[in-house]
Design a protein around this motif. Sequence first.
Motif, PDB file in Angstrom:
ATOM      1  N   GLN A   1       0.815  -1.212   0.000  1.00 20.28           N
ATOM      2  CA  GLN A   1       0.000   0.000   0.000  1.00 20.28           C
ATOM      3  C   GLN A   1       0.848   1.262   0.000  1.00 20.28           C
ATOM      4  OE1 GLN A   1      -2.594  -0.635   3.363  1.00 20.28           O
ATOM      5  NE2 GLN A   1      -3.986  -1.958   2.196  1.00 20.28           N
ATOM      6  N   ALA A   2       1.987   1.237   0.662  1.00 19.80           N
ATOM      7  CA  ALA A   2       2.857   2.417   0.690  1.00 19.80           C
ATOM      8  C   ALA A   2       3.363   2.776  -0.696  1.00 19.80           C
ATOM      9  CB  ALA A   2       4.040   2.167   1.630  1.00 19.80           C
ATOM     10  N   ALA A   3       3.406   1.790  -1.580  1.00 25.04           N
ATOM     11  CA  ALA A   3       3.905   2.007  -2.943  1.00 25.04           C
ATOM     12  C   ALA A   3       2.774   2.072  -3.966  1.00 25.04           C
ATOM     13  CB  ALA A   3       4.873   0.895  -3.315  1.00 25.04           C
ATOM     14  N   ASN A   4       1.519   2.068  -3.503  1.00 20.00           N
ATOM     15  CA  ASN A   4       0.400   1.968  -4.449  1.00 20.00           C
ATOM     16  C   ASN A   4       0.651   0.843  -5.451  1.00 20.00           C
ATOM     17  OD1 ASN A   4      -1.231   4.244  -3.528  1.00 20.00           O
ATOM     18  ND2 ASN A   4       0.447   5.523  -4.279  1.00 20.00           N
ATOM     19  N   ASP A   5       1.101  -0.270  -4.926  1.00 22.04           N
ATOM     20  CA  ASP A   5       1.574  -1.394  -5.740  1.00 22.04           C
ATOM     21  C   ASP A   5       0.400  -2.085  -6.433  1.00 22.04           C
ATOM     22  OD1 ASP A   5       2.714  -3.890  -6.647  1.00 22.04           O
ATOM     23  OD2 ASP A   5       4.330  -3.606  -5.180  1.00 22.04           O
ATOM     24  N   PRO A   6       0.414  -2.169  -7.772  1.00 18.54           N
ATOM     25  CA  PRO A   6      -0.702  -2.798  -8.485  1.00 18.54           C
ATOM     26  C   PRO A   6      -0.855  -4.275  -8.165  1.00 18.54           C
ATOM     27  CG  PRO A   6       1.148  -2.424  -9.982  1.00 18.54           C
ATOM     28  CD  PRO A   6       1.471  -1.718  -8.705  1.00 18.54           C
ATOM     29  N   ARG A   7       0.168  -4.892  -7.579  1.00 18.47           N
ATOM     30  CA  ARG A   7       0.072  -6.316  -7.234  1.00 18.47           C
ATOM     31  C   ARG A   7      -0.926  -6.575  -6.112  1.00 18.47           C
ATOM     32  NH1 ARG A   7       6.491  -7.325  -6.830  1.00 18.47           N
ATOM     33  NH2 ARG A   7       6.323  -5.167  -6.094  1.00 18.47           N
ATOM     34  N   GLU A   8      -1.181  -5.577  -5.264  1.00 22.87           N
ATOM     35  CA  GLU A   8      -2.125  -5.789  -4.168  1.00 22.87           C
ATOM     36  C   GLU A   8      -3.490  -6.218  -4.698  1.00 22.87           C
ATOM     37  OE1 GLU A   8      -4.066  -3.503  -0.277  1.00 22.87           O
ATOM     38  OE2 GLU A   8      -3.248  -2.327  -1.949  1.00 22.87           O
ATOM     39  N   ALA A   9      -3.939  -5.604  -5.782  1.00 26.34           N
ATOM     40  CA  ALA A   9      -5.257  -5.916  -6.335  1.00 26.34           C
ATOM     41  C   ALA A   9      -5.322  -7.315  -6.932  1.00 26.34           C
ATOM     42  CB  ALA A   9      -5.631  -4.879  -7.396  1.00 26.34           C
ATOM     43  N   VAL A  10      -4.180  -7.857  -7.328  1.00 29.22           N
ATOM     44  CA  VAL A  10      -4.129  -9.211  -7.887  1.00 29.22           C
ATOM     45  C   VAL A  10      -3.980 -10.238  -6.770  1.00 29.22           C
ATOM     46  CG1 VAL A  10      -2.897 -10.759  -9.464  1.00 29.22           C
ATOM     47  CG2 VAL A  10      -3.076  -8.315  -9.998  1.00 29.22           C
TER      48      VAL A  10
ATOM     49  N   VAL B   1     -14.493  -3.634   1.213  1.00 26.83           N
ATOM     50  CA  VAL B   1     -13.121  -3.132   1.259  1.00 26.83           C
ATOM     51  C   VAL B   1     -12.399  -3.563  -0.012  1.00 26.83           C
ATOM     52  CG1 VAL B   1     -12.912  -3.066   3.762  1.00 26.83           C
ATOM     53  CG2 VAL B   1     -12.378  -5.167   2.545  1.00 26.83           C
ATOM     54  N   GLY B   2     -11.353  -2.824  -0.357  1.00 30.61           N
ATOM     55  CA  GLY B   2     -10.606  -3.142  -1.561  1.00 30.61           C
ATOM     56  C   GLY B   2      -9.159  -2.734  -1.427  1.00 30.61           C
ATOM     57  N   PRO B   3      -8.404  -2.786  -2.512  1.00 31.72           N
ATOM     58  CA  PRO B   3      -6.987  -2.405  -2.475  1.00 31.72           C
ATOM     59  C   PRO B   3      -6.803  -1.017  -1.883  1.00 31.72           C
ATOM     60  CG  PRO B   3      -7.531  -3.422  -4.567  1.00 31.72           C
ATOM     61  CD  PRO B   3      -8.839  -3.231  -3.858  1.00 31.72           C
TER      62      PRO B   3
END
Length: 497
Positions: A284-293, A308-310
Amino acid sequence: MNKIHKLMRGPAVLLLCLLLPLTSCDNDFGELNTDPQAATTLDAKFLLNYSINRAGSSRYESWRGNLIYTSQWAQQISGSWAPDNYNTTNEDWLSAYWNEAYGTYMRNIQNIIDTEEGTNVEAMAMIFKVLIMQRVTDMYGDIPYSEAFQGGNFPQPSYDTQEAIYGSFVSELRQAISQLSAGNGPDVGNFDPFYSGDIDSWKRFGNSMLLRVGLRMSEVNPSLAQQVVGEAISGGLLTETAVLQFDGSMPGGVVSSGIGSVFNDFGVGGGGFAFSDEMITRLQAANDPREAVMALQYNSDGSVNTSVGPGEYIGKVNGADITSIYDFAMPNHSVMVAYDSPIIFYSVAEAEFSRAEAIMRGWASGSAQDAYEAGVRAACKQLALYPRATEITDADIDALLAEDAVAWNDTDGMELINTQKWIALLFDGFEAYSNYRRTGFPDISPGLTSGESPNAVPRRMRYPISEDLTNKANYDAAVSRLSGGDVITAAVWWDAN
């Protein structure tokens, strides 16, 4: 192509029937020296296929050695399991990987080595042997090695020092790499679930394993580490991930992921694991697109919690008492930990991050930033190996690399490299836990527990209790070399951080 699925429809089904006597969970010390010649006379390519497949499809040691122990101690995940509280009283969990490595994997791998001397399939078996046994020594420290796997010659084998074992790893990998050549022995073809017998790919796999072994020695024998690392990189590293693909058509069976079985055999929360807060907060600190996957939050009935979501998920603090596992983000069950999700043994991303570290240390030429960014790109793209994964685009990765928490700078290079490697090593707790101990990165907080390792991440696993009972003199000699005895606070040889 799902090579395992293809094989299991034909000759490998017979193989499994023939090998059933070889896969028992006996815990006696005699497993270490079962005579591989007497085990089976099956074709080496069957044994190679079986050994690699077992290492990815078996729920037993995937659950215990990988998830319950090393992944929780690397603090990638957190669950309601005693080792998350740094307690190791369950002897079955503690000894699972040890027993399977000596009693199942090495019995078949050593059979190949003993019967296929000088061939490509022997070289492949040697590389895989190092992968398996490096996990064992990294988890426990000194272990039986030079006198193990030799039938009745050494019924109570001595424990080699970890330093000596690493010397053997280097020698064995060098031999295997030099031995691999076109037409050298029978073609394993599609019985090789990694590379379908491609010799160049196996050479690259061997060099990448040499790189892993070399870097592990960085803090205790830097001159040898530099030599080995340079040799590995100059030989050529992975350009294709060593991955075991499954079709999931037999849940809990040989064409299913062992990790997927842990997460799905008992319902959506039955595995008892959520993402650690250390993982979620970094994504989350990096707004990492992997979190959503990678992540979802579930309800107790197995449905997705859509409230709740990414960016909003919460990870479980390691060692914390909780009310419900459903309050936390879990791995996406239909993507990351499904029955047909892959098991990654060595990724291109890991190889690139390791190359970046070597450049930072002055042990290889090139740009550390370029290698680091190639590692981040490969780590994001490797999620495409997972079924039903949403693609992470090049634009997504460009944005990630521009984030303050990820963007390259020379001052923080080592931390950036090894933090991103830690994320990429999700579900390979063996390597994530070892690399964390070696480097100290990422900078994680110890779990909220006193346990057997107060206020500190454990440094190793205790030996199985059977060792003290059946090979006591050699066990005692190994324990005498540990600071404080057979405890989880004692560091292994290469852990000088």
